[in-house]
Design an enzyme around this catalytic site. Structure first.
Site, short mmCIF file in Angstrom:
data_model
loop_
_atom_site.label_atom_id
_atom_site.label_comp_id
_atom_site.label_asym_id
_atom_site.label_seq_id
_atom_site.Cartn_x
_atom_site.Cartn_y
_atom_site.Cartn_z
CG ASP A 138 -10.68 -1.21 -13.63
OD1 ASP A 138 -11.08 -0.64 -12.61
OD2 ASP A 138 -9.48 -1.32 -13.93
N GLY A 196 -12.04 1.87 -7.65
CA GLY A 196 -12.76 3.05 -8.13
C GLY A 196 -14.00 2.56 -8.86
CG HIS A 197 -16.65 0.22 -7.37
ND1 HIS A 197 -17.02 -0.44 -6.24
CD2 HIS A 197 -15.68 -0.53 -7.94
CE1 HIS A 197 -16.30 -1.55 -6.13
NE2 HIS A 197 -15.48 -1.61 -7.14
CD GLN A 235 -9.43 -4.17 -5.33
OE1 GLN A 235 -9.74 -4.94 -4.45
NE2 GLN A 235 -9.40 -2.86 -5.16
P1 IMP Z 1 -2.69 -2.39 -5.09
O1 IMP Z 1 -4.03 -2.99 -4.83
O2 IMP Z 1 -2.68 -0.89 -5.06
O3 IMP Z 1 -1.61 -2.98 -4.22
O4 IMP Z 1 -2.26 -2.76 -6.60
C1 IMP Z 1 -1.99 -4.10 -7.01
C2 IMP Z 1 -2.49 -4.33 -8.42
O5 IMP Z 1 -3.91 -4.32 -8.43
C3 IMP Z 1 -2.07 -3.25 -9.43
O6 IMP Z 1 -1.85 -3.88 -10.68
C4 IMP Z 1 -3.27 -2.36 -9.51
O7 IMP Z 1 -3.35 -1.65 -10.72
C5 IMP Z 1 -4.39 -3.36 -9.37
N1 IMP Z 1 -5.63 -2.81 -8.82
C6 IMP Z 1 -5.90 -2.52 -7.53
N2 IMP Z 1 -7.16 -2.08 -7.40
C7 IMP Z 1 -7.71 -2.11 -8.62
C8 IMP Z 1 -9.03 -1.82 -9.12
O8 IMP Z 1 -9.95 -1.42 -8.40
N3 IMP Z 1 -9.20 -1.99 -10.47
C9 IMP Z 1 -8.22 -2.45 -11.27
N4 IMP Z 1 -7.00 -2.75 -10.85
C10 IMP Z 1 -6.75 -2.59 -9.54
#
Ligand code: IMP
Length: 423
Positions: free
Chosen positions: A13, A40-41, A224
């Site tokens: 983010d 989410g971009h 991420q």
């Molecule tokens: P997962 O990727 O859904 O398994 O989540 C693992 C961790 O990564 C969690 O803390 C999510 O909130 C975080 N996370 C996954 N994708 C994003 C992203 O695009 N932005 C921010 N945090 C993310």
């Protein structure tokens, strides 16, 4: 422009979508190498807001080729929904401008169920997005995953293996009182999705290498951020892919020596969604942003945790990613601050740490040590030249450069395309 990787220096983010959107102008191909629709971009283009989850943000530019690489885990139904949503907004999406790796792994309905079940029952939660990302990468590493070429190239073989896998999953679900999956209905939906996705499916490694031979330039859109990387992040509070620059190579089939430039993106402060250590977290700062309607997750709508800039994180991110330069986003977010604390190092049991500890427990115990810089207390959102920024804002940026040994080349002062200062 040279082949460039854009990587988040924090917990995701960071505003990478906007930086990628800006760099896309000079790129020919935009590649998404890892992650899934957990990302989410957000991009604002011509006054309209777009939130992209799987499709590279280059799709908003006419004439650019977008590639979803082999390192991505792709939910076929979610991808189709995203394609339909863009087409409804009159953004052209077709196999002319979007190709998906035949080797990309597929997020299956049972992966989503498992993700939600595991997260609900974890005593120590990770705070996943419940999009099935962890279980899909888990199956990939366990060598029992499903890939796109199987769904589109061998539908009957896919259906057979899918039924077997759902039978196994349902046995497991029964032991924990979860409702069984309807294999027939799920297979029908996936096969229909496969038919629609077939024209997009390609050997993207070949496409990318051909593009490079023709002298076209590639832009890699990392999803991420560094601290969600499965190896370099705040393990176990991470996602399941390599979000750092090396992941752009393994996730696309483009070798490291073809990469010319790595751009690190960091907010002027820090945010995090989900669980896990966050040494500089500051609830007052978070309240301030939330009251302004800022800092809500683009994928799940969750409130982001907020805190001061942590240079321990950015310093290490610059090392492991090989940042050539930094883009600082949302500098305008600090416009109202009288003073701005910046974390330069941590203390742990009397030791000074300039780099992050390996253990999440230690990460929870570190004491951030701040240097406080004066704020600029003025609206910078209309400034378009670096040298026109207030002296205290310039001093803030210079401090980041000194501590991370990385030059700042871009500064975001507002959400729209033209609110990024190029140095
Ligand atoms: P997962 O990727 O859904 O398994 O989540 C693992 C961790 O990564 C969690 O803390 C999510 O909130 C975080 N996370 C996954 N994708 C994003 C992203 O695009 N932005 C921010 N945090 C993310």
């Amino acid at each position: 422009m040279s082949n460039t990787i854009v990587i988040g220096a924090q917990w995701g983010d960071e505003g990478k979508g906007k930086i990628v959107d800006l760099l896309t102008e000079k790129a020919d191909v935009v590649v998404r190498p890892q992650g899934g629709n957990n990302a989410g971009h957000t991009v604002i283009s011509d006054g309209k807001q777009y939130i992209l989850h799987l499709i590279p943000s280059g799709i908003l530019w006419p004439g650019k080729l977008c590639v979803i690489g082999n390192g991505v885990v792709m939910d076929p139904c979610a991808l189709l929904k995203e394609i339909d949503g863009l087409q409804e907004k009159e953004i052209a999406v077709s196999p002319e401008n979007l190709r998906i790796s035949d080797r990309a792994h597929l997020v299956m309905p049972f992966h989503r169920e498992m993700d939600a079940f595991k997260e609900a029952n974890r005593v120590v939660k990770i705070g996943t997005t419940k999009r099935g990302i962890g279980p899909t990468y888990g199956d990939k590493v366990d060598r029992i995953g499903f890939r796109l070429h199987e769904l589109v190239g061998d539908p009957s073989g896919f259906a057979e293996r899918f039924h077997t896998r759902v039978t196994e999953c349902n046995r497991l679900f029964e032991t924990v009182d979860m409702p069984p999956l309807d294999a027939e209905a799920a297979a029908r939906e996936l096969l229909a999705a496969g038919e629609r996705l077939a024209p997009y499916c390609a050997d993207t490694v070949e496409i990318l290498h051909r593009a490079m031979k023709e002298g076209r330039t590639l832009l890699f859109e990392g999803a991420q951020g560094t601290y969600l990387d499965i190896d370099q992040g705040t393990y176990p509070y991470v996602t399941s892919s390599n979000t750092t620059s090396g992941g752009a190579c393994t996730g696309s089939g483009v070798p490291p020596q073809r990469i010319d430039r790595v751009v690190g993106v960091t907010k002027a402060y820090t945010t995090r969604v989900g669980e896990g250590p966050f040494p500089t977290q500051n609830d007052e700062l978070a309240d301030r942003f939330h009251k302004m309607g800022r800092e809500f997750g683009a994928t799940t709508g969750r409130k982001r945790r907020c805190g001061w800039l942590d240079l321990v994180l950015v310093r290490y991110a610059a090392m492991v990613n090989g940042f050539d330069e930094l883009a600082i986003t949302i500098l305008d977010g600090l416009d109202d601050c009288d003073e701005i604390p910046v974390c330069t190092h941590y203390e742990l049991d009397g030791r000074k740490l300039r780099l992050p500890p390996a253990s999440a427990r230690d990460f929870e115990r570190v004491v951030p040590v701040y240097e406080t810089l004066p704020g600029w207390r003025s609206d910078i959102s209309g400034i378009s030249r670096y040298e026109d920024l207030p002296a205290n804002a310039l001093a803030y940026l210079a401090f980041i450069e000194k501590e991370t040994e990385t030059p700042v080349t871009m500064v975001g002062v507002g959400p729209s395309r033209d609110q990024t200062i190029l140095r």
